[in-house]
Design an enzyme around this catalytic site. Structure first.
Site, PDB file in Angstrom:
ATOM      1  N   ILE A  20       2.131  -0.914  -1.212  1.00  0.00           N
ATOM      2  CA  ILE A  20       1.639  -2.070  -0.465  1.00  0.00           C
ATOM      3  C   ILE A  20       2.822  -2.951  -0.050  1.00  0.00           C
ATOM      4  CG2 ILE A  20       0.210  -4.152  -0.649  1.00  0.00           C
ATOM      5  CD1 ILE A  20      -1.490  -2.574  -2.756  1.00  0.00           C
ATOM      6  N   ASP A  70      14.806  -7.337 -11.811  1.00  0.00           N
ATOM      7  CA  ASP A  70      13.575  -7.317 -12.604  1.00  0.00           C
ATOM      8  C   ASP A  70      12.933  -8.695 -12.442  1.00  0.00           C
ATOM      9  OD1 ASP A  70      11.635  -7.514 -14.562  1.00  0.00           O
ATOM     10  OD2 ASP A  70      12.852  -6.614 -16.139  1.00  0.00           O
ATOM     11  N   ASN A  97       4.598  -9.074  -4.948  1.00  0.00           N
ATOM     12  CA  ASN A  97       3.832  -7.830  -4.918  1.00  0.00           C
ATOM     13  C   ASN A  97       4.144  -6.919  -6.110  1.00  0.00           C
ATOM     14  OD1 ASN A  97       2.461  -5.473  -3.363  1.00  0.00           O
ATOM     15  ND2 ASN A  97       4.521  -4.710  -3.797  1.00  0.00           N
ATOM     16  N   TYR A 166      -4.741  -5.357 -17.275  1.00  0.00           N
ATOM     17  CA  TYR A 166      -4.521  -5.559 -15.836  1.00  0.00           C
ATOM     18  C   TYR A 166      -5.416  -6.677 -15.301  1.00  0.00           C
ATOM     19  CZ  TYR A 166      -3.929  -4.229 -10.890  1.00  0.00           C
ATOM     20  OH  TYR A 166      -3.655  -4.221  -9.544  1.00  0.00           O
ATOM     21  N   LYS A 170      -4.312 -10.175 -13.494  1.00  0.00           N
ATOM     22  CA  LYS A 170      -4.640 -10.472 -12.099  1.00  0.00           C
ATOM     23  C   LYS A 170      -5.578 -11.679 -11.971  1.00  0.00           C
ATOM     24  CE  LYS A 170      -2.088  -7.263 -10.105  1.00  0.00           C
ATOM     25  NZ  LYS A 170      -0.919  -7.628  -9.286  1.00  0.00           N
TER      26      LYS A 170
HETATM   27  P1  NAD Z   1       3.443   0.407  -6.634  1.00  0.00           P
HETATM   28  O1  NAD Z   1       3.492   0.840  -8.045  1.00  0.00           O
HETATM   29  O2  NAD Z   1       4.004   1.298  -5.592  1.00  0.00           O
HETATM   30  O3  NAD Z   1       4.103  -1.020  -6.456  1.00  0.00           O
HETATM   31  C1  NAD Z   1       4.595  -1.804  -7.499  1.00  0.00           C
HETATM   32  C2  NAD Z   1       6.103  -1.905  -7.379  1.00  0.00           C
HETATM   33  O4  NAD Z   1       6.576  -2.878  -8.313  1.00  0.00           O
HETATM   34  C3  NAD Z   1       6.824  -0.577  -7.693  1.00  0.00           C
HETATM   35  O5  NAD Z   1       7.692  -0.241  -6.632  1.00  0.00           O
HETATM   36  C4  NAD Z   1       7.612  -0.901  -8.953  1.00  0.00           C
HETATM   37  O6  NAD Z   1       8.855  -0.207  -9.064  1.00  0.00           O
HETATM   38  C5  NAD Z   1       7.795  -2.392  -8.840  1.00  0.00           C
HETATM   39  N1  NAD Z   1       8.073  -3.042 -10.116  1.00  0.00           N
HETATM   40  C6  NAD Z   1       7.507  -2.784 -11.320  1.00  0.00           C
HETATM   41  N2  NAD Z   1       8.018  -3.589 -12.251  1.00  0.00           N
HETATM   42  C7  NAD Z   1       8.919  -4.393 -11.615  1.00  0.00           C
HETATM   43  C8  NAD Z   1       9.775  -5.442 -12.038  1.00  0.00           C
HETATM   44  N3  NAD Z   1       9.787  -5.820 -13.328  1.00  0.00           N
HETATM   45  N4  NAD Z   1      10.574  -6.039 -11.129  1.00  0.00           N
HETATM   46  C9  NAD Z   1      10.566  -5.641  -9.825  1.00  0.00           C
HETATM   47  N5  NAD Z   1       9.769  -4.662  -9.365  1.00  0.00           N
HETATM   48  C10 NAD Z   1       8.963  -4.045 -10.257  1.00  0.00           C
HETATM   49  O7  NAD Z   1       1.899   0.172  -6.364  1.00  0.00           O
HETATM   50  P2  NAD Z   1       1.094  -0.608  -5.240  1.00  0.00           P
HETATM   51  O8  NAD Z   1      -0.245  -0.024  -5.259  1.00  0.00           O
HETATM   52  O9  NAD Z   1       1.853  -0.668  -3.977  1.00  0.00           O
HETATM   53  O10 NAD Z   1       0.971  -2.061  -5.903  1.00  0.00           O
HETATM   54  C11 NAD Z   1       1.542  -3.230  -5.356  1.00  0.00           C
HETATM   55  C12 NAD Z   1       0.782  -4.415  -5.901  1.00  0.00           C
HETATM   56  O11 NAD Z   1      -0.575  -4.349  -5.482  1.00  0.00           O
HETATM   57  C13 NAD Z   1       0.759  -4.497  -7.430  1.00  0.00           C
HETATM   58  O12 NAD Z   1       0.878  -5.840  -7.823  1.00  0.00           O
HETATM   59  C14 NAD Z   1      -0.627  -3.971  -7.755  1.00  0.00           C
HETATM   60  O13 NAD Z   1      -1.101  -4.465  -8.986  1.00  0.00           O
HETATM   61  C15 NAD Z   1      -1.421  -4.496  -6.585  1.00  0.00           C
HETATM   62  N6  NAD Z   1      -2.666  -3.790  -6.295  1.00  0.00           N
HETATM   63  C16 NAD Z   1      -2.688  -2.439  -6.110  1.00  0.00           C
HETATM   64  C17 NAD Z   1      -3.895  -1.800  -5.833  1.00  0.00           C
HETATM   65  C18 NAD Z   1      -4.002  -0.305  -5.640  1.00  0.00           C
HETATM   66  O14 NAD Z   1      -5.120   0.219  -5.703  1.00  0.00           O
HETATM   67  N7  NAD Z   1      -2.923   0.420  -5.370  1.00  0.00           N
HETATM   68  C19 NAD Z   1      -5.068  -2.552  -5.732  1.00  0.00           C
HETATM   69  C20 NAD Z   1      -5.011  -3.930  -5.923  1.00  0.00           C
HETATM   70  C21 NAD Z   1      -3.805  -4.535  -6.198  1.00  0.00           C
END
Ligand code: NAD
Length: 273
Positions: A20, A70, A97, A166, A170
């Site tokens: 995302i 981080d 994000n 989670y 959230k």
């Molecule tokens: P994703 O795992 O690709 O994205 C999360 C990113 O955060 C990863 O690239 C990861 O390396 C990075 N990350 C993790 N820990 C970190 C840290 N300590 N510092 C910096 N970066 C860090 O997954 P996504 O689905 O793209 O999720 C993005 C956001 O959207 C997240 O917050 C997730 O909770 C939220 N979200 C996702 C969904 C879904 O269904 N995919 C639905 C609702 C919300």
């Protein structure tokens, strides 16, 4: 469409090829913003796509910068913000994000390990706090104005079995968003949360691997999750990364500037409040 020309954005957790964060970063760049993108450093992280995202942003004619940090460590967040300011001189849009890996935390509460619970809160809640604090200080120092968008989840509005850590994180993001919107409103800094439904990023592969019951492999579990999400939307499809990205672009623009504090669902109408 939303005219973000002259603005600078910082998007955390943007390294996933199907993430995302990448979609939001590209959309903000398409709207004219320069975009710094963050993720965990090589060797530490579990997504390695940040250099590709930078190239894609630059190919759109915008400036970009990869900042490895981080988000849950204050000194690294301070450095991330300082590097972005060194390069671009300002930050107008912050998108929080980054999200903790989905995996060992997706178990019943009675089986949930303390360290797995802590990791989720550390990244999803403390990370949002630290990034908001650092960027809000900058926005206030330069006289106010700006937008902060925190990526919550539909699981930040409704409890889901095996998602307790989670969901707790959230839900917290939405409360934090409202409190910060109250604090920063007088300085014309708007703060929003977006609550996406299930999206087929790399994250759902990780989730499917742990959620699959005995006898079902991860890919079959993944298909089942996608099918449920598709059928639960009256619009007949699951949420896509770009659905979130275009709402983020709208919220980052002056077209949404009287909506501060809102948590916006982006789940195709699965949940309607
Ligand atoms: P994703 O795992 O690709 O994205 C999360 C990113 O955060 C990863 O690239 C990861 O390396 C990075 N990350 C993790 N820990 C970190 C840290 N300590 N510092 C910096 N970066 C860090 O997954 P996504 O689905 O793209 O999720 C993005 C956001 O959207 C997240 O917050 C997730 O909770 C939220 N979200 C996702 C969904 C879904 O269904 N995919 C639905 C609702 C919300």
């Amino acid at each position: 469409m939303y005219n973000l020309g002259g603005k600078v954005a910082l998007v955390t957790g943007a390294a996933g090829a199907a993430g995302i964060g990448r979609a939001i970063a590209l959309r903000l760049a398409q709207e004219g913003a320069d975009v710094a993108v963050n993720d965990l450093g090589e060797g530490l992280g579990f997504r390695a796509g940040l250099p590709d995202v930078v190239r894609e942003i630059e190919a759109l004619g915008a400036r970009s910068l990869a900042v490895y940090a981080d988000v849950a460590q204050a000194d690294q967040v301070e450095r991330m913000v300082a590097e972005t300011l060194d390069r671009f001189g300002r930050i107008d849009i912050l998108v929080n994000n980054a999200g903790a890996p989905a995996g060992r935390d997706r178990v019943p509460v009675i089986d949930l390990a303390e360290e797995d619970f802590d990791l989720v809160q550390r990244v999803n809640v403390k990370g949002v706090f630290l990034c908001c604090r650092a960027v809000a200080r900058h926005m206030l120092e330069r006289g106010g104005g700006g937008t902060i968008i925190n990526i919550s989840s539909i699981a930040g509005k409704y409890g889901v079995a095996r998602f307790a850590a989670y969901c707790a994180s959230k839900f917290a993001v939405r409360g934090f968003t409202q409190a910060l919107a109250q604090e920063l409103g007088p300085q014309q800094i708007t703060v929003y949360a977006i609550c996406p439904g299930l999206i087929a990023s790399e994250r759902i592969d990780d989730m499917a691997a742990v959620l699959a019951p005995p006898g079902l492999d991860a890919s079959a579990q993944r298909e089942q999750m996608i099918s449920t999400a598709t059928h639960n939307s009256p619009l007949g499809r699951m949420t896509e990364q770009e659905d979130v990205a275009k709402v983020a672009a709208f919220l980052a623009s002056d077209q949404s500037d009287f909506m501060t504090g809102a948590s916006v669902n982006v789940d195709g109408g699965f949940h309607m409040d």
